[in-house]
Design a protein around this motif. Structure first.
Motif, PDB file in Angstrom:
ATOM      1  N   THR A 700       5.094  -0.927 -10.284  1.00  0.00           N
ATOM      2  CA  THR A 700       5.402  -2.052  -9.346  1.00  0.00           C
ATOM      3  C   THR A 700       6.140  -1.650  -8.135  1.00  0.00           C
ATOM      4  OG1 THR A 700       6.379  -4.352  -9.632  1.00  0.00           O
ATOM      5  CG2 THR A 700       7.745  -2.493 -10.516  1.00  0.00           C
ATOM      6  N   LEU A 701       5.978  -2.842  -7.418  1.00  0.00           N
ATOM      7  CA  LEU A 701       6.538  -2.781  -5.883  1.00  0.00           C
ATOM      8  C   LEU A 701       7.831  -3.678  -5.887  1.00  0.00           C
ATOM      9  CD1 LEU A 701       3.298  -2.901  -3.593  1.00  0.00           C
ATOM     10  CD2 LEU A 701       4.723  -0.723  -4.430  1.00  0.00           C
ATOM     11  N   ILE A 702       8.996  -3.245  -5.295  1.00  0.00           N
ATOM     12  CA  ILE A 702      10.186  -4.068  -5.559  1.00  0.00           C
ATOM     13  C   ILE A 702      10.604  -4.037  -3.848  1.00  0.00           C
ATOM     14  CG2 ILE A 702      12.578  -4.117  -6.297  1.00  0.00           C
ATOM     15  CD1 ILE A 702      11.923  -2.728  -8.743  1.00  0.00           C
ATOM     16  N   HIS A 763       6.032   3.692 -12.633  1.00  0.00           N
ATOM     17  CA  HIS A 763       6.699   4.237 -11.135  1.00  0.00           C
ATOM     18  C   HIS A 763       6.983   2.893 -10.354  1.00  0.00           C
ATOM     19  CE1 HIS A 763       6.884   6.504  -7.573  1.00  0.00           C
ATOM     20  NE2 HIS A 763       6.350   5.716  -7.124  1.00  0.00           N
ATOM     21  N   ILE A 764       8.281   2.933  -9.705  1.00  0.00           N
ATOM     22  CA  ILE A 764       8.622   1.721  -8.969  1.00  0.00           C
ATOM     23  C   ILE A 764       8.795   2.235  -7.591  1.00  0.00           C
ATOM     24  CG2 ILE A 764      10.661   0.246  -8.588  1.00  0.00           C
ATOM     25  CD1 ILE A 764      11.228   0.521 -11.414  1.00  0.00           C
ATOM     26  N   ARG A 765       8.300   1.273  -6.550  1.00  0.00           N
ATOM     27  CA  ARG A 765       8.171   1.801  -5.066  1.00  0.00           C
ATOM     28  C   ARG A 765       9.181   0.602  -4.406  1.00  0.00           C
ATOM     29  NH1 ARG A 765       2.998   2.206  -1.928  1.00  0.00           N
ATOM     30  NH2 ARG A 765       4.382   2.805  -0.456  1.00  0.00           N
ATOM     31  N   TYR A 766      10.115   1.109  -3.385  1.00  0.00           N
ATOM     32  CA  TYR A 766      10.905   0.178  -2.821  1.00  0.00           C
ATOM     33  C   TYR A 766      10.489   0.113  -1.488  1.00  0.00           C
ATOM     34  CZ  TYR A 766      14.227   0.340  -6.310  1.00  0.00           C
ATOM     35  OH  TYR A 766      14.982   0.201  -7.955  1.00  0.00           O
ATOM     36  N   LEU A 767       9.966  -1.026  -1.030  1.00  0.00           N
ATOM     37  CA  LEU A 767       9.492  -1.440   0.469  1.00  0.00           C
ATOM     38  C   LEU A 767      10.247  -2.481   1.145  1.00  0.00           C
ATOM     39  CD1 LEU A 767       5.666  -1.386  -0.537  1.00  0.00           C
ATOM     40  CD2 LEU A 767       7.014   0.590   0.226  1.00  0.00           C
ATOM     41  N   GLU A 768      10.045  -2.524   2.352  1.00  0.00           N
ATOM     42  CA  GLU A 768      10.854  -3.508   3.248  1.00  0.00           C
ATOM     43  C   GLU A 768      10.071  -4.721   2.796  1.00  0.00           C
ATOM     44  OE1 GLU A 768      13.130  -3.433   5.181  1.00  0.00           O
ATOM     45  OE2 GLU A 768      13.441  -1.221   5.401  1.00  0.00           O
ATOM     46  N   GLY A 769      10.809  -5.853   2.887  1.00  0.00           N
ATOM     47  CA  GLY A 769      10.219  -7.250   2.464  1.00  0.00           C
ATOM     48  C   GLY A 769      11.004  -8.433   2.794  1.00  0.00           C
ATOM     49  N   PRO A 770      10.675  -9.405   2.557  1.00  0.00           N
ATOM     50  CA  PRO A 770       9.357  -9.713   1.769  1.00  0.00           C
ATOM     51  C   PRO A 770       8.195  -9.474   2.705  1.00  0.00           C
ATOM     52  CG  PRO A 770      10.636 -11.777   2.256  1.00  0.00           C
ATOM     53  CD  PRO A 770      11.547 -10.734   2.744  1.00  0.00           C
ATOM     54  N   ALA A 771       7.032  -8.868   2.021  1.00  0.00           N
ATOM     55  CA  ALA A 771       5.765  -8.574   2.819  1.00  0.00           C
ATOM     56  C   ALA A 771       4.598  -8.616   1.853  1.00  0.00           C
ATOM     57  CB  ALA A 771       6.083  -7.447   3.657  1.00  0.00           C
ATOM     58  N   ILE A 772       3.574  -8.609   2.465  1.00  0.00           N
ATOM     59  CA  ILE A 772       2.375  -8.191   1.738  1.00  0.00           C
ATOM     60  C   ILE A 772       1.647  -7.264   2.360  1.00  0.00           C
ATOM     61  CG2 ILE A 772       0.220  -9.350   0.834  1.00  0.00           C
ATOM     62  CD1 ILE A 772       1.634 -12.079   0.977  1.00  0.00           C
ATOM     63  N   TYR A 773       1.188  -6.180   1.749  1.00  0.00           N
ATOM     64  CA  TYR A 773       0.697  -5.036   2.273  1.00  0.00           C
ATOM     65  C   TYR A 773      -0.912  -5.019   1.746  1.00  0.00           C
ATOM     66  CZ  TYR A 773       5.245  -3.380   3.105  1.00  0.00           C
ATOM     67  OH  TYR A 773       6.615  -3.455   3.724  1.00  0.00           O
ATOM     68  N   ASN A 786      -9.116   3.665  -5.281  1.00  0.00           N
ATOM     69  CA  ASN A 786      -9.404   2.758  -4.077  1.00  0.00           C
ATOM     70  C   ASN A 786     -10.721   2.137  -4.303  1.00  0.00           C
ATOM     71  OD1 ASN A 786      -7.230   3.538  -2.877  1.00  0.00           O
ATOM     72  ND2 ASN A 786      -8.198   5.456  -2.115  1.00  0.00           N
ATOM     73  N   ASP A 787     -11.046   1.745  -5.491  1.00  0.00           N
ATOM     74  CA  ASP A 787     -12.483   0.850  -5.842  1.00  0.00           C
ATOM     75  C   ASP A 787     -12.365  -0.595  -5.306  1.00  0.00           C
ATOM     76  OD1 ASP A 787     -13.991   3.045  -6.675  1.00  0.00           O
ATOM     77  OD2 ASP A 787     -13.251   2.770  -8.777  1.00  0.00           O
ATOM     78  N   VAL A 788     -11.125  -1.335  -5.227  1.00  0.00           N
ATOM     79  CA  VAL A 788     -10.910  -2.658  -5.073  1.00  0.00           C
ATOM     80  C   VAL A 788      -9.812  -2.768  -3.855  1.00  0.00           C
ATOM     81  CG1 VAL A 788      -9.951  -4.565  -6.314  1.00  0.00           C
ATOM     82  CG2 VAL A 788     -11.287  -2.998  -7.537  1.00  0.00           C
ATOM     83  N   LEU A 789     -10.325  -3.652  -3.102  1.00  0.00           N
ATOM     84  CA  LEU A 789      -9.518  -4.136  -1.973  1.00  0.00           C
ATOM     85  C   LEU A 789      -8.570  -5.381  -2.461  1.00  0.00           C
ATOM     86  CD1 LEU A 789      -8.574  -3.993   0.968  1.00  0.00           C
ATOM     87  CD2 LEU A 789     -10.389  -5.874   1.598  1.00  0.00           C
ATOM     88  N   ARG A 790      -7.187  -5.294  -2.547  1.00  0.00           N
ATOM     89  CA  ARG A 790      -6.339  -5.928  -3.368  1.00  0.00           C
ATOM     90  C   ARG A 790      -4.924  -6.062  -2.406  1.00  0.00           C
ATOM     91  NH1 ARG A 790      -6.024  -2.055  -7.406  1.00  0.00           N
ATOM     92  NH2 ARG A 790      -7.188  -3.785  -8.951  1.00  0.00           N
ATOM     93  N   PRO A 791      -4.387  -7.179  -2.194  1.00  0.00           N
ATOM     94  CA  PRO A 791      -2.879  -7.143  -1.392  1.00  0.00           C
ATOM     95  C   PRO A 791      -1.933  -6.811  -2.470  1.00  0.00           C
ATOM     96  CG  PRO A 791      -3.381  -9.397  -2.273  1.00  0.00           C
ATOM     97  CD  PRO A 791      -4.814  -8.593  -2.622  1.00  0.00           C
ATOM     98  N   PHE A 792      -0.852  -6.022  -2.027  1.00  0.00           N
ATOM     99  CA  PHE A 792       0.224  -5.523  -2.661  1.00  0.00           C
ATOM    100  C   PHE A 792       1.556  -6.554  -2.156  1.00  0.00           C
ATOM    101  CE2 PHE A 792      -2.641  -2.044  -2.840  1.00  0.00           C
ATOM    102  CZ  PHE A 792      -2.693  -1.936  -4.222  1.00  0.00           C
ATOM    103  N   PRO A 793       2.073  -7.491  -2.940  1.00  0.00           N
ATOM    104  CA  PRO A 793       2.951  -8.158  -2.597  1.00  0.00           C
ATOM    105  C   PRO A 793       4.326  -7.699  -2.638  1.00  0.00           C
ATOM    106  CG  PRO A 793       2.092  -9.276  -4.274  1.00  0.00           C
ATOM    107  CD  PRO A 793       1.165  -8.158  -4.035  1.00  0.00           C
ATOM    108  N   VAL A 794       5.487  -7.748  -1.922  1.00  0.00           N
ATOM    109  CA  VAL A 794       6.711  -7.300  -2.005  1.00  0.00           C
ATOM    110  C   VAL A 794       7.794  -8.424  -1.754  1.00  0.00           C
ATOM    111  CG1 VAL A 794       8.457  -5.583  -1.183  1.00  0.00           C
ATOM    112  CG2 VAL A 794       6.081  -5.012  -1.442  1.00  0.00           C
TER     113      VAL A 794
END
Length: 860
Positions: A700-702, A763-773, A786-794
């Motif tokens: 997840t992304l936090i 696995h936990i990733r910490y990203l600047e946010g709130p944002a959508i990557y 990388n078979d799918v194009l998807r957004p990663f919301p933080v």
């Protein structure tokens, strides 16, 4: 309620022009038509055929348009004289009946009569002529005759000078009506005839006749006399076509009695014509009786007489409809309203007993009977002589204290009877015969006694089997019989009392003795017994044996004769009196068998050794983790066999490894070399702990600076441990809270009490946010990367939409589902490589809208 039977006269005879029902009865008679004065005489002959009212079809033929008549001259042993073809002159329909209004739903019988009339002129002769008509076929549902049969024969004999009276008019049946009769119920039917010459008539049941066949249903020439009687089925006969309870009055022609069970019955009534006491002619009518169930509301039914004369007290039998009102009149002034009363008369006499059922009712019924009270009539008899080669003497020993016995009827069980008081009868077959004596006295009393009489081919003798005799002893030779008589034994060699039933032999060599037994009626039989003389006897016990402690041992021996045997454990403990037996010994010991023939004896010994079973190890159980090996162990034997063997490395070793995939009970069979031939069984249960399945959660992304609750799960209860413990509030619970500032991987371990465990990580990733990557490129080639194009919301709590457009502005994909994306297809086909515009919109934890746009490259 009582079940009844409908009897409709003129019922179901089969005639088969094409195997179809046709005639249901018929007869012939004649009228005198005068003489021509030249030795010729004329008769008007009538043939009446009866048919039901069924429509004509494949199963129901119509009356024949012409009847084929054959005439035979009786002077020449029934030689053919002529044939005639007689037309059907008249047809009548009858549906009249006498129906008891108290019968529920009575059927309406219907029948028709075909008349065939013709005049024939014949030369006068001595024995007259036979006029005959034959037709096929009879009903195959007839129950009182053997079927399927062919057809029927109707005939009449025209008189001659020596046979009958020329110019006579025959009798004829003048009643044409159908009646309704119920089974097991009383009925009366007037079946009388008339005679134009006022000659005397008598009536009897007679045989019906067979005739014609399915191959020639209406023969142009009927067969010559005499004609074949129809074979009746027991207990029915020509004299009792409806059973023993139905009779015909020989003077009046009235048929009465109790109707038989359901079915179709062949009935034939013969009318004899007498003039001045001489039989001058006869006619007969053959008809079928259809018997169908019907029901009468109320029926009174009691025996015709109570005449056993056993005492002054009579228990009255009642076969009437149950559940009604009953009024008994015992004929002596006393009455009763019981269903089956018992009444005691004060004096001897014959009393008229009356029973009314539902008296006063329109559908009530009544019955009468005679109660003969002349006690005591006790029938009994004795007999002597019981072999087929001699007469058996029967002696009446009946007692009648109130009258003189004047009637005897003996039924010997063979079909033969006698009316003598003390008859003799010779049975031709050896078996037990039920002999019935019925006696009656001059008071009308009648009673019966039945005894089982054993008749033998020769008087039976029972001897012991061939026997052995010790050379210095004496033995009895007993003979048994079923009756008194005399014995004679031969040869007389060393035999005492040779004329007794049990002589004594002291033979000194093998001898066969013959006994002849003669009963008091001179019947005799011979049997023999062989005496084998022994100067010594022999017995040999089975070989020594070893058995397991607690098991039975088979004690057996062979000998050279039939002796008295005794098994014992020395000194003197008897364990059996049979040559072969089984016994459970408490310890190793010898077993001695003794054989005895009078004063001759022999003995032998069998040694039995007891060996304990291999030492048993108590039941054990333990647990292992799925995929681990289990150590199986046992001892105290030489030969081993583990079961099931499929998951055991060395199934024939005392120590081995097993690899069960589920909880398994292992049983080992153990045999040692001490002599016990039976195994001991040890068992071990291995409980297999299922695989521990652990899930730490999806990567997840936090948002940097935010806390996150982990959610660990497992399929079994156990101890949870997260590592490393960095940033966790409690590393030993399933759902600790993670608060960190850098990317990290947490590993979750769940351990069971038995030491089994499972592992998973997140696995936990910490990203600047709130944002959508959103990635700048993706490769939908199915390699899992990388078979799918998807957004990663933080830090996004709601995704409004994620949309992808091609370079012409067409929408190729959209979703509002978290972490769903585009797989690079459009309208079911792979999209072209190149750049695609994406737009994503969401909402953060504070309710603020996040909207981002960009371009991603599809690489192929």
């Amino acid at each position: 309620m009582r079940r009844w039977l409908m009897v409709v006269f003129w019922t179901a005879m089969l005639i088969r022009p094409a195997s179809a029902h046709h005639i249901i009865g018929g007869y012939m008679y004649y009228d005198d038509a005068g003489s021509d004065g030249k030795g010729n005489h004329s008769y008007l002959v009538h043939l009446l055929l009866y048919r039901g009212c069924e429509p004509v079809d494949n199963n129901h033929a119509d009356l024949d348009t012409f009847a084929r008549i054959t005439i035979y001259n009786n002077d020449n042993l029934g030689s053919f004289y002529m044939t005639l073809s007689v037309p059907l002159s008249k047809r009548e329909y009858h549906s009249n009946q006498h129906v008891d209004p108290c019968i529920v739903n009575p059927p309406t019988p219907c029948y028709q009569i075909g008349y065939y009339n013709f005049t024939v002129t014949l030369p006068e002769n001595n024995n007259g002529y036979t006029v005959v008509y034959q037709r096929c076929c009879r009903n195959d549902l007839i129950v009182n005759a053997y079927l399927p049969r062919d057809g029927a024969t109707y005939y009449v004999e025209l008189p001659g000078r020596n046979q009958g009276i020329i110019g006579d008019n025959s009798p004829r049946f003048d009643r044409e009506e159908a009646i309704l009769i119920c089974a097991n119920g009383k009925f009366t039917y007037d079946y009388s005839a008339i005679d134009p010459d006022k000659d005397s008539l008598s009536y009897s049941f007679a045989t019906a006749y067979d005739g014609a066949s399915s191959g020639d249903v209406a023969p142009a020439v009927a067969s010559a006399p005499p004609y074949t009687p129809l074979p009746y089925v027991a207990p029915y006969s020509a004299a009792f076509p409806m059973g023993s309870q139905v009779s015909i009055d020989p003077k009046t022609g009235i048929i009465s009695g109790i109707a038989p069970p359901a079915g179709t019955y062949v009935i034939c009534v013969r009318v004899n014509e007498y003039r001045n006491g001489k039989l001058i002619g006869y006619i007969f009518k053959d008809f079928h009786l259809d018997v169908t169930d019907c029901h009468r509301v109320v029926t009174a039914s009691i025996p015709s007489a109570y005449n056993k004369c056993q005492s002054f007290t009579i228990s009255f039998t009642n076969n009437s409809t149950t559940g009604r009102i009953y009024l008994w009149d015992f004929g002596d002034g006393d009455t009763s309203t019981a269903y089956a009363p018992t009444h005691t008369y004060a004096d001897t006499g014959t009393y008229l007993v009356k029973l009314k059922v539902d008296p006063g009712s329109a559908c009530g019924d009544s019955a009468t009977s005679l109660a003969r009270v002349y006690p005591v009539l006790k029938p009994r008899f004795s007999f002597s002589g019981q072999c087929t080669s001699a007469l058996t003497q029967f002696t009446d020993q009946s007692i009648s204290t109130s009258g003189t016995i004047n009637y005897w009827r003996w039924d010997f069980g063979t079909g033969d009877t006698s009316s003598l008081a003390n008859p003799q009868y010779q049975f031709t077959q050896a078996r037990t015969w039920p002999v019935v004596l019925t006696v009656g006295n001059d008071k009308g009393c009648m009673n019966s006694d039945t005894q089982q009489v054993l008749i033998y081919q020769a008087p039976p003798i029972s001897l012991t089997p061939d026997t052995d005799l010790c050379y210095r002893d004496t033995i009895a030779l007993p003979a048994g019989t079923l009756t008194s008589g005399s014995f004679s034994w031969t040869p007389a060699y060393n035999l005492l009392n040779p004329y007794s039933s049990a002589p004594l032999s002291y033979a000194r060599k093998d001898t066969t003795y013959y006994v002849r037994f003669t009963d008091l009626n001179g019947c005799w039989n011979v049997d023999s017994i062989r005496v084998r003389v022994r100067d010594s006897i022999h017995v040999q016990a089975a070989p020594d044996t070893t058995i397991c402690t607690g098991d039975p041992v088979t004690l057996s021996a062979v000998s050279d004769g039939r002796y008295v045997f005794t098994w014992e454990i020395p000194p003197g403990k008897t364990v059996a009196y049979q040559q072969d037996t089984s016994y459970v010994p408490a310890a190793s010991s010898p077993f001695v068998i003794h054989a005895q023939l009078q004063s001759c004896t022999a003995a032998d010994t069998m040694q039995v050794r007891l060996v304990n079973y291999p030492l048993h190890i108590p039941f054990r159980t333990f647990s292992i983790c799925y995929g681990d090996a289990a150590e199986l162990s046992t001892a105290n034997a030489v030969y081993y066999a583990w079961n099931p063997a499929s998951s055991v490395d060395q199934p024939n070793q005392p120590l081995t490894l097993a690899h069960p995939t589920d909880t398994t009970l292992y049983v080992v069979s153990k045999i040692d070399t001490q002599g016990c031939p039976k195994p001991t069984f040890d068992s071990i249960q291995v409980n297999v702990i299922p695989p521990v399945k652990v899930f730490a959660g999806n990567d997840t992304l936090i948002t940097l600076g935010e806390s996150f609750m982990l959610h660990g799960t497992s399929n079994v209860p156990g101890q949870f441990t997260w590592s490393p413990a960095d940033g966790l509030n409690d590393p030993h619970i399933p759902n600790p809270i993670a608060s960190g500032t850098r990317d990290i991987t947490y590993t979750l371990t769940v351990a069971t009490p038995e030491g089994c465990y499972g592992v998973d990580s997140i696995h936990i990733r910490y990203l600047e946010g709130p944002a959508i990557y959103v990635p700048t490129a993706f490769t939908p080639n199915g390699d899992g990367h990388n078979d799918v194009l998807r957004p990663f919301p933080v830090g996004i709590v709601k995704l409004d939409y994620f949309r992808v457009y091609n370079r012409w502005g067409e929408l190729v994909f959209q979703t509002s589902q978290y972490l769903q994306g585009w797989d690079g297809t459009y309208k079911g086909k792979p999209a072209d490589a190149g750049g695609y515009v994406w737009v994503v919109k969401g909402e953060d934890e504070r309710g603020r809208t996040i909207l981002k746009k960009g371009v991603a490259v599809l690489i192929r």
